[in-house]
Write an enzyme that holds these catalytic residues in place. Structure first.
Site, PDB file in Angstrom:
ATOM      1  N   ARG A 121       8.020  57.001   1.958  1.00 17.59           N
ATOM      2  CA  ARG A 121       8.816  58.110   1.283  1.00 17.59           C
ATOM      3  C   ARG A 121       8.925  59.268   2.403  1.00 17.59           C
ATOM      4  O   ARG A 121       8.325  60.162   2.063  1.00 17.59           O
ATOM      5  CB  ARG A 121       8.178  58.236  -0.163  1.00 17.59           C
ATOM      6  CG  ARG A 121       8.296  57.242  -1.239  1.00 17.59           C
ATOM      7  CD  ARG A 121       8.233  57.667  -2.494  1.00 17.59           C
ATOM      8  NE  ARG A 121       8.923  56.785  -3.361  1.00 17.59           N
ATOM      9  CZ  ARG A 121       9.008  56.788  -4.631  1.00 17.59           C
ATOM     10  NH1 ARG A 121       8.247  57.750  -5.362  1.00 17.59           N
ATOM     11  NH2 ARG A 121       9.606  55.810  -5.444  1.00 17.59           N
ATOM     12  N   GLN A 126      14.999  57.308   2.723  1.00 20.73           N
ATOM     13  CA  GLN A 126      15.538  57.444   1.262  1.00 20.73           C
ATOM     14  C   GLN A 126      16.575  56.408   0.773  1.00 20.73           C
ATOM     15  O   GLN A 126      16.497  55.877  -0.314  1.00 20.73           O
ATOM     16  CB  GLN A 126      15.886  58.950   1.180  1.00 20.73           C
ATOM     17  CG  GLN A 126      14.821  59.939   0.827  1.00 20.73           C
ATOM     18  CD  GLN A 126      15.332  61.397   0.463  1.00 20.73           C
ATOM     19  OE1 GLN A 126      16.797  61.648   0.772  1.00 20.73           O
ATOM     20  NE2 GLN A 126      14.376  62.118   0.176  1.00 20.73           N
ATOM     21  N   ASP A 129      14.838  52.709   0.086  1.00 20.01           N
ATOM     22  CA  ASP A 129      13.888  53.001  -0.763  1.00 20.01           C
ATOM     23  C   ASP A 129      14.206  52.312  -2.196  1.00 20.01           C
ATOM     24  O   ASP A 129      14.845  52.648  -3.159  1.00 20.01           O
ATOM     25  CB  ASP A 129      13.424  54.215  -1.243  1.00 20.01           C
ATOM     26  CG  ASP A 129      12.438  54.375  -1.970  1.00 20.01           C
ATOM     27  OD1 ASP A 129      11.633  53.272  -2.693  1.00 20.01           O
ATOM     28  OD2 ASP A 129      11.956  55.587  -2.492  1.00 20.01           O
ATOM     29  N   SER A 132      13.131  53.697  -5.788  1.00 17.88           N
ATOM     30  CA  SER A 132      13.760  54.540  -6.247  1.00 17.88           C
ATOM     31  C   SER A 132      15.057  54.212  -6.635  1.00 17.88           C
ATOM     32  O   SER A 132      15.593  54.409  -8.009  1.00 17.88           O
ATOM     33  CB  SER A 132      14.082  55.744  -5.259  1.00 17.88           C
ATOM     34  OG  SER A 132      12.769  56.382  -4.938  1.00 17.88           O
ATOM     35  N   TYR A 229       3.845  60.013  -4.714  1.00 18.63           N
ATOM     36  CA  TYR A 229       3.238  59.334  -5.635  1.00 18.63           C
ATOM     37  C   TYR A 229       1.983  60.072  -6.340  1.00 18.63           C
ATOM     38  O   TYR A 229       1.333  60.962  -5.871  1.00 18.63           O
ATOM     39  CB  TYR A 229       2.441  58.055  -5.324  1.00 18.63           C
ATOM     40  CG  TYR A 229       3.517  57.101  -4.567  1.00 18.63           C
ATOM     41  CD1 TYR A 229       4.758  56.407  -5.649  1.00 18.63           C
ATOM     42  CD2 TYR A 229       3.989  56.765  -3.375  1.00 18.63           C
ATOM     43  CE1 TYR A 229       5.465  55.445  -5.164  1.00 18.63           C
ATOM     44  CE2 TYR A 229       4.713  56.106  -2.878  1.00 18.63           C
ATOM     45  CZ  TYR A 229       5.637  55.346  -3.650  1.00 18.63           C
ATOM     46  OH  TYR A 229       6.694  54.603  -3.384  1.00 18.63           O
TER      47      TYR A 229
END
Length: 374
Positions: A121, A126, A129, A132, A229
Site C-alpha cells: 500500500r 494504488q 490494489d 481496495s 492495515y
C-alpha cells in the site's frame, strides 16, 4: 508475449480477470491475448466482445498453450495449466495464507506466482490494489444486502399517516469497505455511526457525515499497522471497546462489520450476548465471514437467525456485482503489468519493491518472506 485469461473455476465466482477494454490495451502494448470461451459470461461480457477487441477465444487448453502470463481472479488449479510456458507468471488473487498447498504446487510446476493481494500500500501502487477496488464495491453491496433483509425503510419519512423513523446503521471497521458503507447508508437516508481501532479514521468518518464512536481514554493505542492495515489491540483497549460498543449496538437497526487483519483470522467484534441486546428484526452483515467472521454465529453463505436478528454472511461479496468488480479488477491487473512493461523487450520486468512483495514462487521454490515466516 502471450497473455491468457482463464475462466474462473471456483464455485460462485462470477468475475473475470480481463475485459474487452483491457484486452485492447494489452494488445496495444504488443502482447497477444487469448481468452477462454465463456470466461466473461457471468460478468455480462460475451465471447464476441473479446474477439472484437482482438483476442483469440478458444477452449482452456488452446488458451493457455504457450502462455507467458496467466491472468485470473482466483488462482487457477495447476492441473488446468498444462501447456503454459515454463516459468510463466500466474497473476491473480492467490489467497496465499489460506491456500498454501496451491502455492506449493505453483512452485513445484516452476511457475512464478504473483499474489495481487500482497500489493504494497504505497502511492504508486494504488491503481494496482485489488483489495481496495473490490472492497469499495463490497461496502456498497453490504448496505444493499442489509436493506434487502431489513423489513423497514432507511430514510425518515413524514407522511399523512405518521412518521417513519430513519434506520440506525453502525459500521464497524472503517477501511475502504467501511467508508463506502457509510457513504451508501447516508445516501439511503439512514442515521449512520461508525468505529475503528485506528484513531486516524475519526476524521474520515465525520467528513462523511457520520458519528464517530471511539474509545477516548485508553492512551497510546493507535491500531495502525504497516501499510495502513489494522493490528491486534491490547487487552485493555479490547475491554474498553467492548463496553462502548455493547451500549451502542443495542440501539442499532443495522450493523455492518468489515474488520480484517492480513494473514490472521478476522477479529471477533460482536458476541452472541451483544446480539441478544438488539431489537428483533435488526440485521448484521459480516463482510469478514470467510476469514472466520467478526460476528459470533455468522455462517458463510447463509443468513443466520440469532435472537431474532438476521446475520448476513454472503460469500465472495465482490462477485455479487461481477460486471463492475471485473472492470476494476482487470484495470488493476493492466495497471500493474503496464507499469513494468519494457517496450524494447516486449515483456514486463518487475522492480524489487513491488516484485519482492507480491512474488510467492520463483525457480521452483516458495520465496515470499511473509509466507516463509508464517
Amino acid at each position: 508475449m502471450k497473455i491468457a485469461v482463464v475462466k474462473e473455476q471456483a464455485a460462485g465466482e462470477a468475475r473475470v480477470a480481463a475485459t474487452p477494454e483491457t484486452v485492447k490495451k494489452f494488445i496495444g502494448l504488443g502482447a497477444q491475448v487469448a481468452v477462454e470461451a465463456g470466461a466473461g459470461l457471468t460478468a455480462s461480457i460475451a465471447d464476441a466482445d473479446y474477439a472484437a477487441a482482438g483476442a483469440s477465444v478458444a477452449d482452456r487448453a488452446a488458451t493457455v498453450a504457450g502462455a507467458d502470463i496467466v491472468l485470473g481472479v482466483q488462482g487457477p488449479d495447476v492441473a488446468s495449466l498444462s501447456g503454459v510456458n515454463p516459468g510463466a507468471w500466474i497473476v491473480a488473487g492467490l489467497n496465499p495464507f489460506g491456500d498454501r498447498a496451491r502455492v506449493d504446487a505453483y512452485a513445484a510446476a516452476g511457475y512464478e506466482a504473483l499474489a495481487m493481494e500482497f500489493m504494497p500500500r504505497i502511492t504508486r501502487a494504488q491503481s494496482m490494489d485489488i483489495l481496495s477496488s473490490q472492497s469499495n464495491l463490497s461496502g456498497y453491496k453490504a448496505v444493499l444486502d442489509a436493506a434487502a433483509e431489513y423489513g423497514r425503510a432507511f430514510p425518515m419519512m413524514m407522511t399523512a399517516a405518521g412518521t417513519v423513523s430513519a434506520a440506525r446503521v453502525f459500521i464497524m471497521g472503517v477501511g475502504v469497505a467501511g467508508l463506502q458503507a457509510i457513504a451508501t447508508a447516508k445516501r439511503l437516508g439512514a442515521q449512520v455511526s461508525a468505529t475503528d481501532v485506528r484513531a486516524a479514521t475519526k476524521e474520515q468518518i465525520e467528513s462523511l457525515g457520520a458519528k464517530a464512536i471511539f474509545v477516548e481514554k485508553v492512551a497510546g493505542i493507535e491500531g495502525e499497522g504497516s501499510g495502513g492495515y489494522a493490528t491486534e489491540m491490547s487487552d485493555e483497549y479490547k475491554a474498553a471497546q467492548a463496553e462502548l460498543v455493547s451500549a451502542h449496538i443495542a440501539k442499532q437497526d443495522i450493523v455492518i462489520t468489515t474488520a480484517l487483519i492480513p494473514g490472521r483470522p478476522a477479529p471477533r467484534l460482536i458476541s452472541d450476548a451483544q446480539i441478544a441486546t438488539m431489537k428483533p428484526g435488526s440485521v448484521i452483515v459480516d463482510l469478514a465471514v470467510e476469514q472466520g467472521g467478526n460476528v459470533e454465529g455468522a455462517v458463510p453463505g447463509e443468513v443466520a437467525l440469532r435472537h431474532g436478528v438476521k446475520i448476513v454472511g454472503h460469500r465472495n461479496v465482490p462477485s455479487r456485482l461481477a460486471a463492475d468488480t471485473s472492470a476494476l479488477f482487470s484495470r488493476n491487473l493492466f495497471n500493474f503489468l503496464s507499469a513494468f512493461w519494457d517496450k524494447e523487450k516486449g515483456v514486463p520486468v518487475l522492480d524489487e519493491e513491488i516484485g519482492n512483495a507480491i512474488r510467492l514462487t520463483q525457480g521452483g521454490k516458495v520465496v515470499n518472506e511473509r509466507l516463509l515466516a508464517s
